[in-house]
Design a protein around this motif. Sequence first.
Motif: not given
Length: 326
Positions: A174-186
């Motif tokens: 959950i922590f690892g996948v959640s940290f991908e949210i900013p990259l998805l926005i970029a």
Amino acid sequence: MPLIEHIYELRTRLLISVAAIVVTLGFGFYWYGTGFFGVPSLGGILTGPYCDIPPGARLQLGDAGDECRLLATGPFEQFMLRLKVAATAGIVLASPVWLYQLWAFITPGLHKNEKRYGIVFTILAAVLFIGGAVLAYVVIVHALEFLLSIGDNVQTTALSGSQYFAFLIQLILIFGVSFEIPLLIAMLNVAGVVSYEALARSRRGIIMGIFVFAAVASPGQDPFSMLALAVAVCILVEAAIQFTRLHDKRKKKSREDWLEVDDESASPLAPADGLGGSGPLERPQPLTRPTPSAGAGAGVSATRAPGDTRPLQAPAGGGSIYDDIT
């Protein structure tokens, strides 16, 4: 290549990836119970957060010198748990191989700029996932201490290995996948789907959504993991929003003004250099014909009156009526 050759290539790359995962799975199965070159065993690393909990908050098992152990409630539970942990470690350790195989399969269909962005985003995705996993490993100590000591005056928790590792792996994922949210926005901003203005207007709603997501997604529902996940993702999302601001500003400088006009509006036309602005058109002057030279014979009148639609007569001396008209 034809379709059948693409399928053959995909099969080859999948076989290479699976072979790499099988090799690293065997290594993880061995590493689970044995350390090497000063590196502790994988089982010791994963049970470290549980062993850091005060002894009064967990059930003490085994001899006095080796009390930090998890329960096994079935004859095959230890083997299956070791196999599951080894498979997870094998997938992680073999990630450079299967990520390269995936990248090599899709690269021939990408343009040069898409390859550049793909490499950057792939590296950032790996770094962010590892960062989230490390943060989860640090937070889990406080999360377990809160969860296991909230009622220690009445009961003592005895966790089985499957329960503990399921909680640990879920929290890490959950922590690892959640940290991908900013990259998805970029990525969406680079693709032109999301702009900085839209993100800036929705900043409060985004922060609220992140805290709600952290409260729902955290497996333990403890305040430490929820706050750690929400605060970390908010900081990363704000960094992504600032990236979109800089990217949109740079893109706007290199983009012509008329490209920003919507499809239903007319773009402003600047006057051409040296020609000045547009003005009213003057009434055209009537065509005139020079007087025929001497000896050419009599001709028609040299000037056509306004509104006269009769055809011009050919000159008496021959030739075209358009000769020598200026």
